[in-house]
Motif scaffolding. Structure first.
Motif, PDB file in Angstrom:
ATOM      1  N   HIS A  68       0.973  -1.280   0.027  1.00  0.00           N
ATOM      2  CA  HIS A  68      -0.004   0.071  -0.034  1.00  0.00           C
ATOM      3  C   HIS A  68       0.901   1.278  -0.144  1.00  0.00           C
ATOM      4  O   HIS A  68       0.585   2.152  -0.877  1.00  0.00           O
ATOM      5  CB  HIS A  68      -0.896   0.023   1.341  1.00  0.00           C
ATOM      6  CG  HIS A  68      -0.396  -0.129   2.347  1.00  0.00           C
ATOM      7  ND1 HIS A  68       0.537  -1.065   2.943  1.00  0.00           N
ATOM      8  CD2 HIS A  68      -0.240   1.070   3.418  1.00  0.00           C
ATOM      9  CE1 HIS A  68       1.079  -0.767   4.330  1.00  0.00           C
ATOM     10  NE2 HIS A  68       0.576   0.545   4.625  1.00  0.00           N
ATOM     11  N   LEU A  69       2.075   1.319   0.534  1.00  0.00           N
ATOM     12  CA  LEU A  69       2.839   2.391   0.571  1.00  0.00           C
ATOM     13  C   LEU A  69       3.622   2.356  -0.653  1.00  0.00           C
ATOM     14  O   LEU A  69       3.948   3.456  -1.062  1.00  0.00           O
ATOM     15  CB  LEU A  69       3.866   2.380   1.798  1.00  0.00           C
ATOM     16  CG  LEU A  69       3.431   2.230   3.153  1.00  0.00           C
ATOM     17  CD1 LEU A  69       4.552   2.377   4.164  1.00  0.00           C
ATOM     18  CD2 LEU A  69       2.591   3.511   3.290  1.00  0.00           C
ATOM     19  N   LEU A  72       1.402   4.266  -3.068  1.00  0.00           N
ATOM     20  CA  LEU A  72       1.437   5.704  -2.954  1.00  0.00           C
ATOM     21  C   LEU A  72       2.831   6.438  -3.626  1.00  0.00           C
ATOM     22  O   LEU A  72       2.600   7.274  -4.113  1.00  0.00           O
ATOM     23  CB  LEU A  72       1.320   5.807  -1.561  1.00  0.00           C
ATOM     24  CG  LEU A  72       0.073   5.545  -0.635  1.00  0.00           C
ATOM     25  CD1 LEU A  72       0.156   6.096   0.748  1.00  0.00           C
ATOM     26  CD2 LEU A  72      -0.946   6.085  -0.952  1.00  0.00           C
ATOM     27  N   THR A 120      -3.165   9.744   7.911  1.00  0.00           N
ATOM     28  CA  THR A 120      -4.018   9.189   6.957  1.00  0.00           C
ATOM     29  C   THR A 120      -3.111   8.762   5.672  1.00  0.00           C
ATOM     30  O   THR A 120      -1.786   9.182   5.429  1.00  0.00           O
ATOM     31  CB  THR A 120      -5.013   9.833   6.749  1.00  0.00           C
ATOM     32  OG1 THR A 120      -4.565  11.007   5.917  1.00  0.00           O
ATOM     33  CG2 THR A 120      -5.747  10.543   7.872  1.00  0.00           C
ATOM     34  N   PRO A 121      -3.563   7.805   4.800  1.00  0.00           N
ATOM     35  CA  PRO A 121      -2.767   7.581   3.522  1.00  0.00           C
ATOM     36  C   PRO A 121      -2.675   8.674   2.670  1.00  0.00           C
ATOM     37  O   PRO A 121      -1.435   8.608   2.428  1.00  0.00           O
ATOM     38  CB  PRO A 121      -3.878   6.350   3.022  1.00  0.00           C
ATOM     39  CG  PRO A 121      -4.471   5.723   4.193  1.00  0.00           C
ATOM     40  CD  PRO A 121      -4.631   6.814   5.083  1.00  0.00           C
ATOM     41  N   SER A 122      -3.719   9.536   2.753  1.00  0.00           N
ATOM     42  CA  SER A 122      -3.213  10.710   1.840  1.00  0.00           C
ATOM     43  C   SER A 122      -2.108  11.462   2.197  1.00  0.00           C
ATOM     44  O   SER A 122      -1.403  12.240   1.503  1.00  0.00           O
ATOM     45  CB  SER A 122      -4.440  11.515   1.768  1.00  0.00           C
ATOM     46  OG  SER A 122      -5.762  10.791   0.872  1.00  0.00           O
ATOM     47  N   GLN A 125       1.067  10.045   1.697  1.00  0.00           N
ATOM     48  CA  GLN A 125       1.460  10.347   0.205  1.00  0.00           C
ATOM     49  C   GLN A 125       1.975  11.844   0.184  1.00  0.00           C
ATOM     50  O   GLN A 125       3.013  12.023  -0.556  1.00  0.00           O
ATOM     51  CB  GLN A 125       0.393  10.141  -0.657  1.00  0.00           C
ATOM     52  CG  GLN A 125       0.923  10.259  -2.180  1.00  0.00           C
ATOM     53  CD  GLN A 125      -0.244   9.914  -2.917  1.00  0.00           C
ATOM     54  OE1 GLN A 125      -1.182  10.584  -2.903  1.00  0.00           O
ATOM     55  NE2 GLN A 125       0.053   9.120  -4.069  1.00  0.00           N
TER      56      GLN A 125
END
Length: 290
Positions: A68-69, A72, A120-122, A125
């Motif tokens: 997942h990283l 991103l 968060t993921p955003s 990123q």
């Protein structure tokens, strides 16, 4: 990621470089021999040293390791029109991220686990994109020099005296370069609130407090910081406060990115992108005409 984003095909560093970064860089370029010294003598050794350190003490992200990283990172590189560096995750209690921004054999980004837990993921990123900004703008020479000067000032008894003036000039450049890399984060996330939220969490966040933080209140706080400059004493205190820092204060960075997001320059950069990326529509990384 679940939204479509514009890919900035043919993006150049000077398309988004902050004016203060440009001015500070031009000033440093007037000092003869620095570029050659750092590139040819210092950087190759440092690059190999950090590569060995990362391989030994961190986790290398890939499509098989923390995918997942990796996703991103790959998306951010596509948007910024940049080759992908290595990304490492390092166990560390202090939220931080950094890059060795040299155009060499092993460019890399390192993110501490404490920062991953906070965001968060955003926002993660946005951190990746900020570090990619250093690579995109070839900030390598002066970032390396700044680290060497800081080491000399701290380790040598006379170091602080000998390099004080030069250190101030380098630190001024580093702070200006950070504004540019925040712009890279905005170009990737394409949402000013994500970048501002990241800066807010770096100011006073924790895994338990982060969901309770109010972004609008933080932006109002940034405007209050600006108001201090209305008095001569206030402006002087701000300059003293920041003169030895490697980064601009987070509220100022949030204010800067909020303003640039509304600027004509930013909107034109998005509109000139000819391709849109939609990772939800095609999880493998789809490309389609704009």
């Amino acid at each position: 990621m679940d939204i479509s984003k514009t890919l900035l095909v043919g993006l150049k560093a000077d398309h988004f470089r902050h004016p203060l970064d440009l001015k500070a860089t031009q000033a440093l370029k007037q000092l003869p021999g620095l570029d050659i010294l750092v590139r040819n003598l210092v950087s190759p050794i440092a690059e190999q040293f950090f590569y060995l350190e990362n391989i030994a003490s961190s986790v290398l992200v890939s499509d098989r390791q923390l995918p997942h990283l990796h996703k991103l990172l790959q998306e951010a590189c596509r948007i910024l029109d940049l080759e992908s560096p290595q990304l490492y995750i390092r166990q560390h209690p202090v939220p931080n991220a950094y890059t060795f921004a040299m155009r060499g054999k092993q460019p890399f980004i390192v993110i501490h686990t404490a920062l991953i837990e906070l965001l968060t993921p955003s926002e993660i990123q946005a951190v990746i994109a900020h570090e990619l900004g250093h690579l995109k703008c070839d900030h390598s020479v002066y970032l390396t020099l700044a680290n060497l000067i800081a080491l000399a000032a701290s380790q040598l008894p006379m170091g602080a005296v000998l390099v004080q003036n030069f250190q101030s000039q380098i630190l001024e450049w580093v702070r200006c370069a950070e504004f540019t890399c925040d712009r890279a984060a905005l170009l990737v996330t394409q949402d000013a609130k994500v970048v501002a939220s990241l800066l807010m969490k770096l100011s006073g966040g924790s895994p338990s407090l982060a969901p309770q933080l109010n972004l609008e209140a933080f932006l109002e706080q940034a405007r209050s910081y600006d108001a201090i400059s209305n008095s001569q004493i206030g402006e002087m205190l701000k300059q003293v406060r920041t003169s030895e820092m490697t980064h601009p204060v987070p509220v100022l960075r949030a204010r800067e990115i909020d303003q640039w997001a509304s600027s004509r320059d930013y909107q034109q950069l998005l509109h000139r992108g000819s391709i849109q990326y939609n990772s939800e529509a095609n999880p493998k990384g789809g490309w389609r005409n704009w």
